[in-house]
Design a protein around this motif. Sequence first.
Motif, PDB file in Angstrom:
ATOM      1  N   UNK A   1       0.834  -1.213   0.000  1.00  0.00           N
ATOM      2  CA  UNK A   1       0.000   0.000   0.000  1.00  0.00           C
ATOM      3  C   UNK A   1       0.858   1.249   0.000  1.00  0.00           C
ATOM      4  N   UNK A   2       1.927   1.219   0.773  1.00  0.00           N
ATOM      5  CA  UNK A   2       2.833   2.360   0.828  1.00  0.00           C
ATOM      6  C   UNK A   2       3.500   2.598  -0.519  1.00  0.00           C
ATOM      7  N   UNK A   3       3.935   1.524  -1.160  1.00  0.00           N
ATOM      8  CA  UNK A   3       4.562   1.654  -2.477  1.00  0.00           C
ATOM      9  C   UNK A   3       3.577   2.198  -3.505  1.00  0.00           C
ATOM     10  N   UNK A   4       2.340   1.775  -3.403  1.00  0.00           N
ATOM     11  CA  UNK A   4       1.329   2.243  -4.358  1.00  0.00           C
ATOM     12  C   UNK A   4       1.011   3.722  -4.160  1.00  0.00           C
ATOM     13  N   UNK A   5       1.175   4.208  -2.942  1.00  0.00           N
ATOM     14  CA  UNK A   5       0.802   5.592  -2.663  1.00  0.00           C
ATOM     15  C   UNK A   5       1.963   6.574  -2.770  1.00  0.00           C
TER      16      UNK A   5
END
Length: 93
Positions: A73-77
Amino acid sequence: MSSRGLRSRQSSGVSRIRDDQITDLVSKLQLLIPQLRRGRSHKVSASKVLQETRNYIRSLHREVEDLSHRLSELLASTDIDNDQAAIIRSLLM
């Protein structure tokens, strides 16, 4: 002494060694499990050590899955280019 008696003694010696090794490994395993490490002063059965080990491995597995999901999720954001994100994702798989 008959060869039959000798074989019997040899096999019991092997069994004793194996039991000693198992006892030693269970003791070492007990030291690795946080829930059992706290209670080192009392004897814990091998069955209890194995059950707690299974539970601990399951909890670690859930934690890894949760951290992996949070990292995804962090990488996607974040604003990192796709090549960097792909490298990080491949390292996580």
